[in-house]
Design a protein around this motif. Structure first.
Motif, mmCIF file in Angstrom:
data_model
loop_
_atom_site.group_PDB
_atom_site.id
_atom_site.type_symbol
_atom_site.label_atom_id
_atom_site.label_comp_id
_atom_site.label_asym_id
_atom_site.label_seq_id
_atom_site.Cartn_x
_atom_site.Cartn_y
_atom_site.Cartn_z
ATOM 1 N N ASP A 266 0.773 -1.248 0.000
ATOM 2 C CA ASP A 266 0.000 0.000 0.000
ATOM 3 C C ASP A 266 0.802 1.294 0.000
ATOM 4 O O ASP A 266 0.629 2.120 -0.884
ATOM 5 C CB ASP A 266 -1.088 0.003 1.090
ATOM 6 C CG ASP A 266 -0.561 -0.332 2.468
ATOM 7 O OD1 ASP A 266 0.660 -0.273 2.671
ATOM 8 O OD2 ASP A 266 -1.375 -0.660 3.342
ATOM 9 N N VAL A 267 1.695 1.475 0.971
ATOM 10 C CA VAL A 267 2.371 2.768 1.085
ATOM 11 C C VAL A 267 3.183 3.103 -0.182
ATOM 12 O O VAL A 267 3.064 4.199 -0.735
ATOM 13 C CB VAL A 267 3.274 2.812 2.342
ATOM 14 C CG1 VAL A 267 4.116 4.072 2.375
ATOM 15 C CG2 VAL A 267 2.408 2.722 3.599
ATOM 16 N N PRO B 161 3.249 1.648 -3.489
ATOM 17 C CA PRO B 161 2.531 1.890 -4.744
ATOM 18 C C PRO B 161 1.666 3.148 -4.694
ATOM 19 O O PRO B 161 1.519 3.833 -5.707
ATOM 20 C CB PRO B 161 1.682 0.627 -4.947
ATOM 21 C CG PRO B 161 1.738 -0.143 -3.686
ATOM 22 C CD PRO B 161 2.952 0.307 -2.943
ATOM 23 N N THR B 162 1.136 3.459 -3.510
ATOM 24 C CA THR B 162 0.329 4.676 -3.403
ATOM 25 C C THR B 162 1.206 5.898 -3.635
ATOM 26 O O THR B 162 0.823 6.814 -4.368
ATOM 27 C CB THR B 162 -0.355 4.752 -2.017
ATOM 28 O OG1 THR B 162 -1.164 3.594 -1.862
ATOM 29 C CG2 THR B 162 -1.234 5.994 -1.894
ATOM 30 N N ALA C 148 2.006 6.104 -7.301
ATOM 31 C CA ALA C 148 0.823 6.516 -8.068
ATOM 32 C C ALA C 148 0.584 8.016 -7.895
ATOM 33 O O ALA C 148 0.227 8.723 -8.842
ATOM 34 C CB ALA C 148 -0.401 5.715 -7.619
ATOM 35 N N GLU C 149 0.837 8.497 -6.682
ATOM 36 C CA GLU C 149 0.658 9.924 -6.427
ATOM 37 C C GLU C 149 1.697 10.751 -7.184
ATOM 38 O O GLU C 149 1.394 11.818 -7.714
ATOM 39 C CB GLU C 149 0.736 10.194 -4.923
ATOM 40 C CG GLU C 149 -0.505 9.732 -4.194
ATOM 41 C CD GLU C 149 -0.344 9.699 -2.684
ATOM 42 O OE1 GLU C 149 -1.343 9.447 -2.015
ATOM 43 O OE2 GLU C 149 0.792 9.900 -2.190
ATOM 44 N N ALA D 169 0.673 10.995 -10.693
ATOM 45 C CA ALA D 169 -0.408 11.982 -10.842
ATOM 46 C C ALA D 169 0.158 13.400 -10.824
ATOM 47 O O ALA D 169 -0.321 14.289 -11.544
ATOM 48 C CB ALA D 169 -1.440 11.796 -9.730
ATOM 49 N N TYR E 285 8.272 -2.206 -12.525
ATOM 50 C CA TYR E 285 7.525 -1.559 -11.447
ATOM 51 C C TYR E 285 7.360 -0.062 -11.701
ATOM 52 O O TYR E 285 6.253 0.464 -11.679
ATOM 53 C CB TYR E 285 8.252 -1.800 -10.120
ATOM 54 C CG TYR E 285 7.341 -1.728 -8.927
ATOM 55 C CD1 TYR E 285 6.546 -2.809 -8.564
ATOM 56 C CD2 TYR E 285 7.271 -0.573 -8.151
ATOM 57 C CE1 TYR E 285 5.704 -2.753 -7.472
ATOM 58 C CE2 TYR E 285 6.426 -0.513 -7.051
ATOM 59 C CZ TYR E 285 5.648 -1.602 -6.719
ATOM 60 O OH TYR E 285 4.811 -1.540 -5.629
ATOM 61 N N TYR F 215 5.221 0.956 -14.839
ATOM 62 C CA TYR F 215 3.771 0.849 -14.674
ATOM 63 C C TYR F 215 3.194 2.188 -14.191
ATOM 64 O O TYR F 215 2.134 2.607 -14.623
ATOM 65 C CB TYR F 215 3.454 -0.259 -13.668
ATOM 66 C CG TYR F 215 2.009 -0.312 -13.244
ATOM 67 C CD1 TYR F 215 1.046 -0.921 -14.038
ATOM 68 C CD2 TYR F 215 1.604 0.259 -12.039
ATOM 69 C CE1 TYR F 215 -0.272 -0.970 -13.644
ATOM 70 C CE2 TYR F 215 0.281 0.215 -11.645
ATOM 71 C CZ TYR F 215 -0.656 -0.403 -12.446
ATOM 72 O OH TYR F 215 -1.964 -0.443 -12.053
ATOM 73 N N PHE F 216 3.912 2.852 -13.302
ATOM 74 C CA PHE F 216 3.406 4.113 -12.759
ATOM 75 C C PHE F 216 3.703 5.274 -13.700
ATOM 76 O O PHE F 216 2.828 6.086 -14.005
ATOM 77 C CB PHE F 216 4.001 4.369 -11.364
ATOM 78 C CG PHE F 216 3.532 3.382 -10.356
ATOM 79 C CD1 PHE F 216 2.251 3.456 -9.856
ATOM 80 C CD2 PHE F 216 4.350 2.351 -9.930
ATOM 81 C CE1 PHE F 216 1.774 2.526 -8.936
ATOM 82 C CE2 PHE F 216 3.898 1.412 -9.012
ATOM 83 C CZ PHE F 216 2.605 1.501 -8.520
ATOM 84 N N ALA G 75 2.610 11.358 3.251
ATOM 85 C CA ALA G 75 1.501 10.548 2.749
ATOM 86 C C ALA G 75 0.144 11.149 3.136
ATOM 87 O O ALA G 75 -0.813 11.042 2.385
ATOM 88 C CB ALA G 75 1.620 9.126 3.285
ATOM 89 N N PHE H 17 -3.510 15.978 -2.178
ATOM 90 C CA PHE H 17 -2.849 16.091 -3.473
ATOM 91 C C PHE H 17 -2.467 17.541 -3.792
ATOM 92 O O PHE H 17 -1.369 17.822 -4.272
ATOM 93 C CB PHE H 17 -3.764 15.527 -4.567
ATOM 94 C CG PHE H 17 -3.184 15.638 -5.940
ATOM 95 C CD1 PHE H 17 -2.197 14.768 -6.362
ATOM 96 C CD2 PHE H 17 -3.613 16.633 -6.813
ATOM 97 C CE1 PHE H 17 -1.652 14.875 -7.627
ATOM 98 C CE2 PHE H 17 -3.070 16.748 -8.083
ATOM 99 C CZ PHE H 17 -2.088 15.871 -8.491
ATOM 100 N N PRO I 233 1.691 -3.052 -10.478
ATOM 101 C CA PRO I 233 2.546 -3.290 -11.641
ATOM 102 C C PRO I 233 2.540 -4.760 -12.064
ATOM 103 O O PRO I 233 2.256 -5.636 -11.248
ATOM 104 C CB PRO I 233 3.936 -2.865 -11.152
ATOM 105 C CG PRO I 233 3.661 -1.866 -10.093
ATOM 106 C CD PRO I 233 2.404 -2.334 -9.415
ATOM 107 N N THR J 24 -4.988 7.533 -7.561
ATOM 108 C CA THR J 24 -3.753 8.306 -7.649
ATOM 109 C C THR J 24 -3.653 9.348 -6.553
ATOM 110 O O THR J 24 -2.617 9.965 -6.373
ATOM 111 C CB THR J 24 -3.678 9.061 -8.979
ATOM 112 O OG1 THR J 24 -4.804 9.942 -9.047
ATOM 113 C CG2 THR J 24 -3.700 8.104 -10.142
ATOM 114 N N GLY J 25 -4.742 9.561 -5.830
ATOM 115 C CA GLY J 25 -4.717 10.607 -4.821
ATOM 116 C C GLY J 25 -5.049 11.957 -5.405
ATOM 117 O O GLY J 25 -5.165 12.955 -4.697
#
Lengths: 196, 158
Positions: free
Chosen positions: A73-74, A76-77, A80-81, A84, A116, A119-120, A178, A182, B39, B147-148
């Motif tokens: 969780d931490v 990949p989040t 992902a952020e 973004a 890895y 992907y993001f 975290a 955003f 991924p 994505t937040g």
């Protein structure tokens, strides 16, 4: 086991130093008065297996995150952020380097890191290498990480959850946490690009 | 009689788990089991759902089993003083009588070494094992990772 304990104690010391830095360093010191901790030498490989050093990441502001791929969780989040944020920056994304450093280099090979990070966002660099090299880099940059053994010979890593923002000349600029929204994170990154 | 059974079946099929994506057994009501897409080679996947205990005695989630992964562990993950940590919940997870426990922020089912690459839209079968309610088969739906950036996912990943 003994040696492992020794390493753990070293990491505890790093944690204490990191906590002290985070508590007393960035909050009260103006960014331009900080030490250029990201100019300290390191030697790792990127997701293509090519050697990289601190010099490759100077000259442009950057955001460094330290995590591992066995993290549901931490990590990949956070990635992902960051992806973004790169998207929200639009053309300005060229003015920022996003770097994901594995604190679990024993399992995170360059191949794994490549899939890895791609992907993001393919613009994210994924660094890995020898454990000792990663430990040196983390220590120099006040980043805590540690190995936590689990049942059945498995292990987890505990690690700094925040992202370090770094100026073009390698100075600590601040963190992205975290729990921040955003918009706050994006505003901090925009300020880094503008000032750093 | 046959017609009645057919009507009853249609009723079950249209109001049951197929639509709401929830699962009930005894006093346990499971809602929206989902896994966030990761991924291609991600060694672990995080699974989430809410577990409601409508009964008047506590129950305990003791295990999650799935043919879709080498093993599934129940974890509590925390970020304390800026350090991310993860602990396996070896004693299981108590679901107090009359309460709902969310495997969301802070707790997750960790699918270790997924059997294949799962993408958003895929369905991953699993069985939740409860001390009292017994074994409950569920389907975790793979969803795109947040994505937040959107307001709807505020607070995620804390």
């Amino acid at each position: 086991m003994r040696r492992f304990r020794g390493i753990l104690w070293v990491l505890v010391a790093i944690a204490a130093a990191g906590a002290a830095f985070l508590a007393f360093g960035p909050r009260f010191a103006p960014a331009n008065a900080g030490e250029a901790i990201y100019a300290k030498p390191f030697s790792l490989v990127n997701q293509d297996g090519a050697p990289v050093t601190q010099a490759d990441f100077l000259g442009k502001p950057s955001a460094f995150f330290y995590g591992f791929t066995h993290c549901p969780d931490v990590c990949p989040t956070a990635l992902a952020e960051m992806s973004a944020i790169l998207e929200a920056l639009g053309p300005d994304a060229d003015k920022l380097q996003v770097v994901f450093v594995s604190v679990d280099p024993e399992r995170d090979t360059p191949e794994i890191m490549k899939d890895y990070v791609e992907y993001f966002d393919p613009r994210i660099a994924g660094l890995t290498g020898d454990l000792a090299q990663v430990a040196t880099m983390a220590k120099d940059r006040y980043i805590f990480f540690g190995k936590v053994p689990m049942e059945g010979g498995d292990y987890q890593m505990e690690h700094q959850a925040s992202i370090q923002l770094v100026t073009a000349d390698g100075r600590f600029f601040g963190t992205l946490a975290a729990e921040e929204g955003f918009d706050i994170r994006l505003a901090k990154v925009r300020r880094l690009i503008g000032e750093g | 009689m046959k017609l009645f059974v057919t009507i009853a079946l249609i009723g079950i099929l249209t109001t049951g788990s197929g639509f709401a994506h929830d699962f009930t057994q005894g006093s346990i009501y499971l809602d929206h089991p989902m896994i966030e897409e990761a991924p291609p080679n991600a060694p672990v996947l995080g699974g989430y759902l809410s577990i409601q205990n409508t009964g008047d005695t506590d129950d305990r989630l003791v295990a999650i089993e799935s043919s879709a992964a080498e093993k599934v562990e129940i974890h509590r993950s925390t970020v304390t003083d800026g350090i991310a940590r993860m602990q396996p919940m070896t004693e299981g997870l108590v679901i107090p009588a009359g309460e709902t426990v969310w495997l969301d922020n802070g707790m997750h089912a960790m699918f270790v070494q997924p059997a294949e690459r799962y993408r958003a839209g895929d369905e991953v079968p699993a069985t939740l094992v409860f001390e009292k309610a017994g074994r409950i088969d569920v389907t975790f739906k793979m969803e795109e990772r947040s994505t937040g950036a959107g307001a709807s996912h505020e607070g995620h990943g804390q």
